[in-house]
Design an enzyme around this catalytic site. Sequence first.
Site, PDB file in Angstrom:
ATOM      1  N   ASP A 209      59.048 122.621  -6.326  1.00 29.33           N
ATOM      2  CA  ASP A 209      58.402 122.943  -7.428  1.00 29.33           C
ATOM      3  C   ASP A 209      57.860 124.228  -7.561  1.00 29.33           C
ATOM      4  O   ASP A 209      56.663 124.574  -7.470  1.00 29.33           O
ATOM      5  CB  ASP A 209      57.124 121.617  -7.405  1.00 29.33           C
ATOM      6  CG  ASP A 209      55.985 122.164  -8.506  1.00 29.33           C
ATOM      7  OD1 ASP A 209      56.502 122.602  -9.738  1.00 29.33           O
ATOM      8  OD2 ASP A 209      55.074 121.603  -8.632  1.00 29.33           O
ATOM      9  N   HIS A 330      97.570  79.157   0.576  1.00 30.37           N
ATOM     10  CA  HIS A 330      97.405  77.893   0.577  1.00 30.37           C
ATOM     11  C   HIS A 330      96.867  77.310  -0.548  1.00 30.37           C
ATOM     12  O   HIS A 330      96.087  77.865  -1.146  1.00 30.37           O
ATOM     13  CB  HIS A 330      96.567  77.410   1.786  1.00 30.37           C
ATOM     14  CG  HIS A 330      96.475  75.946   2.321  1.00 30.37           C
ATOM     15  ND1 HIS A 330      97.542  75.099   2.468  1.00 30.37           N
ATOM     16  CD2 HIS A 330      95.196  75.123   2.178  1.00 30.37           C
ATOM     17  CE1 HIS A 330      96.916  73.938   2.576  1.00 30.37           C
ATOM     18  NE2 HIS A 330      95.689  73.966   2.238  1.00 30.37           N
ATOM     19  N   ASN A 331      97.067  75.847  -1.006  1.00 33.77           N
ATOM     20  CA  ASN A 331      96.570  75.457  -2.406  1.00 33.77           C
ATOM     21  C   ASN A 331      96.604  76.501  -3.458  1.00 33.77           C
ATOM     22  O   ASN A 331      95.428  76.638  -4.048  1.00 33.77           O
ATOM     23  CB  ASN A 331      95.167  75.017  -1.968  1.00 33.77           C
ATOM     24  CG  ASN A 331      95.349  73.567  -1.092  1.00 33.77           C
ATOM     25  OD1 ASN A 331      96.413  72.955  -0.935  1.00 33.77           O
ATOM     26  ND2 ASN A 331      94.188  73.076  -0.773  1.00 33.77           N
ATOM     27  N   GLU A 360     101.961  77.971  -2.858  1.00 29.83           N
ATOM     28  CA  GLU A 360     102.075  76.573  -2.437  1.00 29.83           C
ATOM     29  C   GLU A 360     102.152  75.749  -3.856  1.00 29.83           C
ATOM     30  O   GLU A 360     101.250  76.270  -4.651  1.00 29.83           O
ATOM     31  CB  GLU A 360     101.175  76.043  -1.354  1.00 29.83           C
ATOM     32  CG  GLU A 360     101.347  74.712  -1.213  1.00 29.83           C
ATOM     33  CD  GLU A 360     100.310  74.063  -0.230  1.00 29.83           C
ATOM     34  OE1 GLU A 360     100.645  73.056   0.575  1.00 29.83           O
ATOM     35  OE2 GLU A 360      99.098  74.676  -0.239  1.00 29.83           O
ATOM     36  N   ASP A 362     101.846  71.968  -4.856  1.00 30.84           N
ATOM     37  CA  ASP A 362     101.719  70.548  -4.423  1.00 30.84           C
ATOM     38  C   ASP A 362     102.231  69.590  -5.900  1.00 30.84           C
ATOM     39  O   ASP A 362     101.283  69.819  -6.864  1.00 30.84           O
ATOM     40  CB  ASP A 362     100.208  70.247  -4.119  1.00 30.84           C
ATOM     41  CG  ASP A 362      99.984  70.442  -2.971  1.00 30.84           C
ATOM     42  OD1 ASP A 362     100.555  71.062  -2.137  1.00 30.84           O
ATOM     43  OD2 ASP A 362      98.762  70.321  -2.436  1.00 30.84           O
ATOM     44  N   HIS A 375      95.650  69.088  -6.515  1.00 28.40           N
ATOM     45  CA  HIS A 375      95.281  68.452  -5.012  1.00 28.40           C
ATOM     46  C   HIS A 375      95.173  67.117  -5.066  1.00 28.40           C
ATOM     47  O   HIS A 375      94.137  66.490  -5.441  1.00 28.40           O
ATOM     48  CB  HIS A 375      94.175  69.365  -4.610  1.00 28.40           C
ATOM     49  CG  HIS A 375      93.969  69.248  -3.000  1.00 28.40           C
ATOM     50  ND1 HIS A 375      93.191  68.373  -2.240  1.00 28.40           N
ATOM     51  CD2 HIS A 375      94.485  69.792  -2.131  1.00 28.40           C
ATOM     52  CE1 HIS A 375      93.078  68.681  -1.222  1.00 28.40           C
ATOM     53  NE2 HIS A 375      94.055  69.586  -0.860  1.00 28.40           N
ATOM     54  N   GLU A 409     105.250  71.173  -1.954  1.00 28.76           N
ATOM     55  CA  GLU A 409     105.012  69.918  -1.305  1.00 28.76           C
ATOM     56  C   GLU A 409     105.126  68.783  -2.287  1.00 28.76           C
ATOM     57  O   GLU A 409     104.419  68.582  -3.418  1.00 28.76           O
ATOM     58  CB  GLU A 409     103.250  69.931  -1.069  1.00 28.76           C
ATOM     59  CG  GLU A 409     102.731  70.998   0.143  1.00 28.76           C
ATOM     60  CD  GLU A 409     103.306  70.422   1.395  1.00 28.76           C
ATOM     61  OE1 GLU A 409     103.241  69.122   1.481  1.00 28.76           O
ATOM     62  OE2 GLU A 409     103.370  71.102   2.359  1.00 28.76           O
ATOM     63  N   ASP A 659      68.295  98.013   5.325  1.00 31.60           N
ATOM     64  CA  ASP A 659      67.893  98.347   6.832  1.00 31.60           C
ATOM     65  C   ASP A 659      69.457  98.227   7.436  1.00 31.60           C
ATOM     66  O   ASP A 659      69.737  97.440   8.154  1.00 31.60           O
ATOM     67  CB  ASP A 659      66.927  97.512   7.544  1.00 31.60           C
ATOM     68  CG  ASP A 659      65.724  97.558   6.606  1.00 31.60           C
ATOM     69  OD1 ASP A 659      65.218  98.556   6.365  1.00 31.60           O
ATOM     70  OD2 ASP A 659      65.162  96.551   6.806  1.00 31.60           O
ATOM     71  N   ASP A 712      72.924  94.437   6.572  1.00 28.64           N
ATOM     72  CA  ASP A 712      71.449  94.611   6.137  1.00 28.64           C
ATOM     73  C   ASP A 712      70.652  93.949   7.173  1.00 28.64           C
ATOM     74  O   ASP A 712      70.522  92.490   7.201  1.00 28.64           O
ATOM     75  CB  ASP A 712      71.042  94.313   4.861  1.00 28.64           C
ATOM     76  CG  ASP A 712      69.538  94.563   4.580  1.00 28.64           C
ATOM     77  OD1 ASP A 712      68.849  95.268   5.265  1.00 28.64           O
ATOM     78  OD2 ASP A 712      69.073  94.124   3.445  1.00 28.64           O
TER      79      ASP A 712
END
Length: 763
Positions: A209, A330-331, A360, A362, A375, A409, A659, A712
């Site tokens: 300042d 997967h899936n 994959e 299915d 699924h 699958e 933190d 944190d």
Amino acid sequence: QAQALGPHLPAGRRVEGTCKQGRPGCPSPPALAGLTEDEDVRAMLRGSRLCKIRSRTWQKERLYRLQEDGLSVWFQRRIPRAPSQHIFFVQHIEAVREGHQSEGLRRFGGAFEPSRCLTIAFKGRRKNLDLAAPTAEEAQRWVRGLAKLRARLDAMSQRDTHTWIHFYLHRADSNQDSKMSFKEIKNLLRMVNVDMNDMYAYSLFKECDRSNNEWLEGPEIEEFLQRLLKRPELEEIFHRYSGEDRVLSTPELLEFLEDQGEDGATLAHAQQLIHTYELNETAKQHELMTLDGFMMYLLSPEGGCPEPAHTCVFQDMNQPLAHYFISSSHNTYLTDSQIGGPSSTEAYVRAFAQGCRCVELDCWEGPGGEPVIYHGHTLTSKILFRDVIQAVRDHAFTLSPYPVILSLENHCGLEQQAAMARHLHTILGDMLVTQLLDSQNPEELPSPEQLKGRVLVKGKRLPAARNEDGRILSDREEDNEDEDEERGGGGPRPSRSPRSCRPLAVYCWASRLRTPAPCPQPRPQPCQVSSLSERKAKKLIREAGNSFIRHNACQLTRVYPLGLRMNSANYNPQEMWNSGCQLVALNFQTPGYEMDLNAGRFLINGQCGYVLKPACLRQRDTTFDPECPGPPRTTFTIQVLTAQQLPKLNAEKPNSIVDPLVRIEIHGVPADCACKETNCVPNNGFNPRWGQTLQFQLRAPELVLVRFVVEDYDATSPNDFVGQFTLPLSSLKQGYRHIHLLSKDGASLSPATLFVHICIQRS
């Protein structure tokens, strides 16, 4: 030298311009730098009324407008009582697609011409944003504008911190009078995640300042920001090499590069760095580097922690497929839980965008003779098999040219299997591998290079197994039956029946691998692939470690999560990689440390989805055993120095300050796995300092992944995740490096970084 440059040496980074209120010296936001005159970006800043499409009946027009920070898009939506305002961030965008190139627009966008439509796909679990513009030109403005903003963000680094903080300065100036009171300065500090001691903050405020009127304005604000943004640790390193003249000559820069462990550092290379990163033209002409240029270099990808050469395909891609770790899902069809979540072709598109090479499917019988994917025996939604194959055709090779494996699958009868085979042939055409590439060597697996742009089908060639009521068993169900038998719950042997899809499994024939592994087999069968649950794979690793590795040196093994993981959680993939398993399949829709490891493993080699296994996992006669890797061979030492501009975790609580603590995790063979962490720095997410050294002894460094985590600290509850970055030790550069942090979903947290010193000593 500094005297010769005189006033031409910059005292600090300044980006001139004007803000919305016309304040001199306030720059364009970093994401807009160089784009403020671009017509597409200007149109986005003005805003557009775009129609959001969610279903055939839910199609609503909203105002979308790019915010002045260049980092986010604001939109308004109407709820019964009052309008609400929301934003999404440009850095969270994974892709922008034109036309009807999403599942939503293909199903519900028929009333809008493709030229007016665009899809914004986000990273992580967030749903796509399907939009229709009033005109084709307006749609193109958003497609082009978002592409420019994303490219600008990709090019940004910590050097833009000065302009980044001006955005918060503008927000902290509550009455927009271009002056900052001490109260407004305190608000600014909280916004950028630092809770500075009031007395220290006020003393800094008073030092700046100069007019002594309890306000900062113009140059006083700039001085305050420069003091706030000082990097004493970088200045100390710079002055150590530059000496009293405070500029780096080419030989001095070369000395620094040599101490960094930069391979092949030369005077010519040092000169090239000066011409690339030095901001001051006079310094550049004298082949000198100032502190600003030095900081820009250290914050660039070239000066970062990953080896730049490893960001491209650098490994030998001419070895058999079994010699590579292959990014596997997967899936893949699921976007959420495997119990009741939605299935979507978008999940395949996202997996391919993350470098996945094995997906994959299915497959179950559907109405009208059309097989569906979902699924089975759950409440997950269903999608058509043919739609998934179209998504494979359109998106499988966008990021990587190397082969894709479709892991089928199969729960369908012969009639719908025939429909599956027909769709594979007609949709994929020449992409589909239907015969051996080399008929002279039918038992040899081809290389990724030989299979560029091709799609392989993993499925059964032998007659299919059936259960007691005659239903066909998938690989996964057969594996589960094996485990039941191992636990003493065996049943009648299944009958056999041919299936029509079998000729398509050319190089990836599904086969069974029992416990303990019959390895090494008398005659290796490279074209056979075994699918194992994580439980069965762990049993093999425990009971037949080296034999399992020898098996994986010549044949593919796919590992998948246990079906008991109802929330689509993942297992630790490192255990499977340690034994040479290639297709370690994870739920890509579930963020966590497991997916961080997967992303880190495949971050290298151009993110092509194939990473060459270490030599000890490729030799058929290898003696390597991950349970007994031998004595330590490498000392890994990391000094955690500082962090910069960590994100606030709770924007709704402006007084909440991070933190931070740093944890270094080592993932490798069991004897190498370890984690060590620093102390926490209270109330400072802006420029925390640690200066702590952590050291690790490593026995199998070629398998090690290093995960840098920032949390944190909380004394009464689990720590909150802030950011992370993971990569192989073999791709980690030594010396002073910045770690650019990523979110849970893998999005950049720029400008958040860690600053560390890395030393790798090999015996």
